[in-house]
Design a protein around this motif. Structure first.
Motif, mmCIF file in Angstrom:
data_model
loop_
_atom_site.group_PDB
_atom_site.id
_atom_site.type_symbol
_atom_site.label_atom_id
_atom_site.label_comp_id
_atom_site.label_asym_id
_atom_site.label_seq_id
_atom_site.Cartn_x
_atom_site.Cartn_y
_atom_site.Cartn_z
ATOM 1 N N ILE A 11 -3.084 2.261 -3.536
ATOM 2 C CA ILE A 11 -2.773 3.469 -3.040
ATOM 3 C C ILE A 11 -4.580 4.027 -2.553
ATOM 4 O O ILE A 11 -5.291 4.347 -3.257
ATOM 5 C CB ILE A 11 -2.801 4.513 -4.686
ATOM 6 C CG1 ILE A 11 -1.643 3.967 -5.631
ATOM 7 C CG2 ILE A 11 -2.724 5.694 -4.017
ATOM 8 C CD1 ILE A 11 -1.205 5.001 -6.886
ATOM 9 N N LEU A 12 -3.518 4.718 -1.437
ATOM 10 C CA LEU A 12 -4.978 5.074 -0.314
ATOM 11 C C LEU A 12 -4.638 6.779 -0.165
ATOM 12 O O LEU A 12 -3.328 7.114 -0.218
ATOM 13 C CB LEU A 12 -5.074 3.913 1.125
ATOM 14 C CG LEU A 12 -4.487 2.173 0.329
ATOM 15 C CD1 LEU A 12 -4.326 1.994 1.740
ATOM 16 C CD2 LEU A 12 -6.259 2.562 0.062
ATOM 17 N N GLU A 13 -5.874 7.024 0.566
ATOM 18 C CA GLU A 13 -6.285 8.557 0.553
ATOM 19 C C GLU A 13 -5.353 8.886 2.482
ATOM 20 O O GLU A 13 -5.474 9.558 2.470
ATOM 21 C CB GLU A 13 -7.218 8.605 0.742
ATOM 22 C CG GLU A 13 -7.562 9.011 -0.551
ATOM 23 C CD GLU A 13 -8.476 7.071 -0.618
ATOM 24 O OE1 GLU A 13 -8.971 6.547 0.627
ATOM 25 O OE2 GLU A 13 -8.956 6.541 -1.868
ATOM 26 N N SER A 14 -5.301 7.650 3.008
ATOM 27 C CA SER A 14 -4.334 8.027 4.119
ATOM 28 C C SER A 14 -3.910 6.545 5.280
ATOM 29 O O SER A 14 -4.373 5.722 4.900
ATOM 30 C CB SER A 14 -5.675 8.592 5.748
ATOM 31 O OG SER A 14 -6.758 7.099 5.414
ATOM 32 N N ARG A 15 -3.338 7.511 6.633
ATOM 33 C CA ARG A 15 -2.250 5.982 7.131
ATOM 34 C C ARG A 15 -3.909 5.535 7.339
ATOM 35 O O ARG A 15 -3.066 4.192 7.913
ATOM 36 C CB ARG A 15 -1.378 6.925 8.061
ATOM 37 C CG ARG A 15 -0.297 6.174 9.011
ATOM 38 C CD ARG A 15 0.332 6.914 9.452
ATOM 39 N NE ARG A 15 1.214 7.801 8.925
ATOM 40 C CZ ARG A 15 1.854 8.327 9.543
ATOM 41 N NH1 ARG A 15 2.368 7.983 11.002
ATOM 42 N NH2 ARG A 15 2.800 9.564 9.124
ATOM 43 N N GLU A 16 -4.100 6.126 8.393
ATOM 44 C CA GLU A 16 -5.605 4.834 9.031
ATOM 45 C C GLU A 16 -5.898 3.358 8.637
ATOM 46 O O GLU A 16 -6.359 3.055 9.100
ATOM 47 C CB GLU A 16 -5.704 6.046 9.990
ATOM 48 C CG GLU A 16 -5.866 6.484 10.942
ATOM 49 C CD GLU A 16 -5.151 8.529 10.543
ATOM 50 O OE1 GLU A 16 -5.804 8.127 9.295
ATOM 51 O OE2 GLU A 16 -4.208 8.010 11.411
ATOM 52 N N LYS A 17 -6.406 3.910 6.833
ATOM 53 C CA LYS A 17 -7.570 3.551 6.099
ATOM 54 C C LYS A 17 -6.167 2.004 5.442
ATOM 55 O O LYS A 17 -6.158 0.883 5.674
ATOM 56 C CB LYS A 17 -7.195 4.288 5.030
ATOM 57 C CG LYS A 17 -8.621 3.065 4.367
ATOM 58 C CD LYS A 17 -9.011 3.948 2.485
ATOM 59 C CE LYS A 17 -10.125 3.209 2.316
ATOM 60 N NZ LYS A 17 -10.729 3.815 1.285
ATOM 61 N N ALA A 18 -4.766 3.133 6.056
ATOM 62 C CA ALA A 18 -4.044 1.705 5.461
ATOM 63 C C ALA A 18 -3.424 0.896 6.593
ATOM 64 O O ALA A 18 -3.394 -0.047 6.201
ATOM 65 C CB ALA A 18 -2.267 2.086 5.193
ATOM 66 N N ILE A 19 -3.281 1.226 7.572
ATOM 67 C CA ILE A 19 -3.540 0.139 8.631
ATOM 68 C C ILE A 19 -4.697 -0.071 8.560
ATOM 69 O O ILE A 19 -4.397 -1.813 9.456
ATOM 70 C CB ILE A 19 -2.814 1.417 10.017
ATOM 71 C CG1 ILE A 19 -2.356 1.915 10.026
ATOM 72 C CG2 ILE A 19 -2.445 0.614 11.151
ATOM 73 C CD1 ILE A 19 -1.051 2.913 11.441
ATOM 74 N N ASN A 20 -5.797 -0.063 8.637
ATOM 75 C CA ASN A 20 -7.286 -1.231 9.183
ATOM 76 C C ASN A 20 -7.087 -2.044 8.037
ATOM 77 O O ASN A 20 -7.511 -2.506 8.115
ATOM 78 C CB ASN A 20 -8.268 -0.079 9.006
ATOM 79 C CG ASN A 20 -8.424 0.837 10.453
ATOM 80 O OD1 ASN A 20 -8.305 0.523 11.393
ATOM 81 N ND2 ASN A 20 -9.098 1.812 10.035
ATOM 82 N N GLU A 21 -6.467 -1.845 6.961
ATOM 83 C CA GLU A 21 -6.341 -3.138 5.609
ATOM 84 C C GLU A 21 -5.200 -3.492 5.659
ATOM 85 O O GLU A 21 -5.542 -4.595 5.115
ATOM 86 C CB GLU A 21 -7.208 -2.031 3.794
ATOM 87 C CG GLU A 21 -7.977 -1.251 4.464
ATOM 88 C CD GLU A 21 -8.408 -1.030 2.759
ATOM 89 O OE1 GLU A 21 -8.161 -1.685 1.558
ATOM 90 O OE2 GLU A 21 -9.065 0.133 2.344
ATOM 91 N N ALA B 117 0.407 -0.902 -0.046
ATOM 92 C CA ALA B 117 0.123 -0.093 -0.488
ATOM 93 C C ALA B 117 0.871 0.921 0.181
ATOM 94 O O ALA B 117 2.126 1.591 0.012
ATOM 95 C CB ALA B 117 -0.522 0.270 1.314
ATOM 96 N N LEU B 118 0.370 2.356 -0.513
ATOM 97 C CA LEU B 118 1.269 3.192 -0.757
ATOM 98 C C LEU B 118 -0.117 4.704 0.104
ATOM 99 O O LEU B 118 -0.817 5.217 -0.940
ATOM 100 C CB LEU B 118 1.114 3.964 -2.219
ATOM 101 C CG LEU B 118 2.121 5.528 -2.207
ATOM 102 C CD1 LEU B 118 3.724 5.408 -1.614
ATOM 103 C CD2 LEU B 118 2.251 5.475 -3.852
ATOM 104 N N VAL B 119 0.406 5.119 0.783
ATOM 105 C CA VAL B 119 -0.265 6.574 0.932
ATOM 106 C C VAL B 119 0.863 7.992 0.817
ATOM 107 O O VAL B 119 1.889 8.275 1.414
ATOM 108 C CB VAL B 119 -0.802 6.062 2.347
ATOM 109 C CG1 VAL B 119 -0.707 8.095 2.960
ATOM 110 C CG2 VAL B 119 -0.890 4.993 3.180
#
Length: 90
Positions: free
Chosen positions: A80-90, A42-44
């Motif tokens: 490619i994700l919008e936020s760091r929190e979304k990357a951690i959750n996924e 994932a890339l933020v």
């Protein structure tokens, strides 16, 4: 000339030759491929960029994101994700 008539010389030479042959063929017959396939990454991009003194906007995060989108690499599956929190959750 007596050096080549010694059993210890020929035994050592044969041992080294056998070891080299074994190592050579053990790596040739290997079916294991160490290259990863479809590894999810994932890339933020949190880069806000800067304005240069010439007035030009420079943003390395967007440049990196565009290069990743254009690169067609089979070993990595980019998300490619919008936020760091979304990357951690996924």
């Amino acid at each position: 000339m007596n050096f080549f008539k010694q059993k210890l010389f020929w035994g050592g030479f044969a041992g080294i030759l056998i070891a080299v042959t074994i190592f050579t063929f053990s790596f040739m017959g290997s079916t294991v491929n160490p290259t990863p396939k479809d590894m999810p990454l994932a890339l933020v991009v949190e880069d806000e960029g800067v304005t240069l003194p010439t007035g030009e906007q420079l943003n390395f995060g967007e440049m990196l994101e565009e290069q990743i989108k254009q690169n067609d690499n089979e070993s990595v599956e980019w998300t490619i994700l919008e936020s760091r929190e979304k990357a951690i959750n996924e």
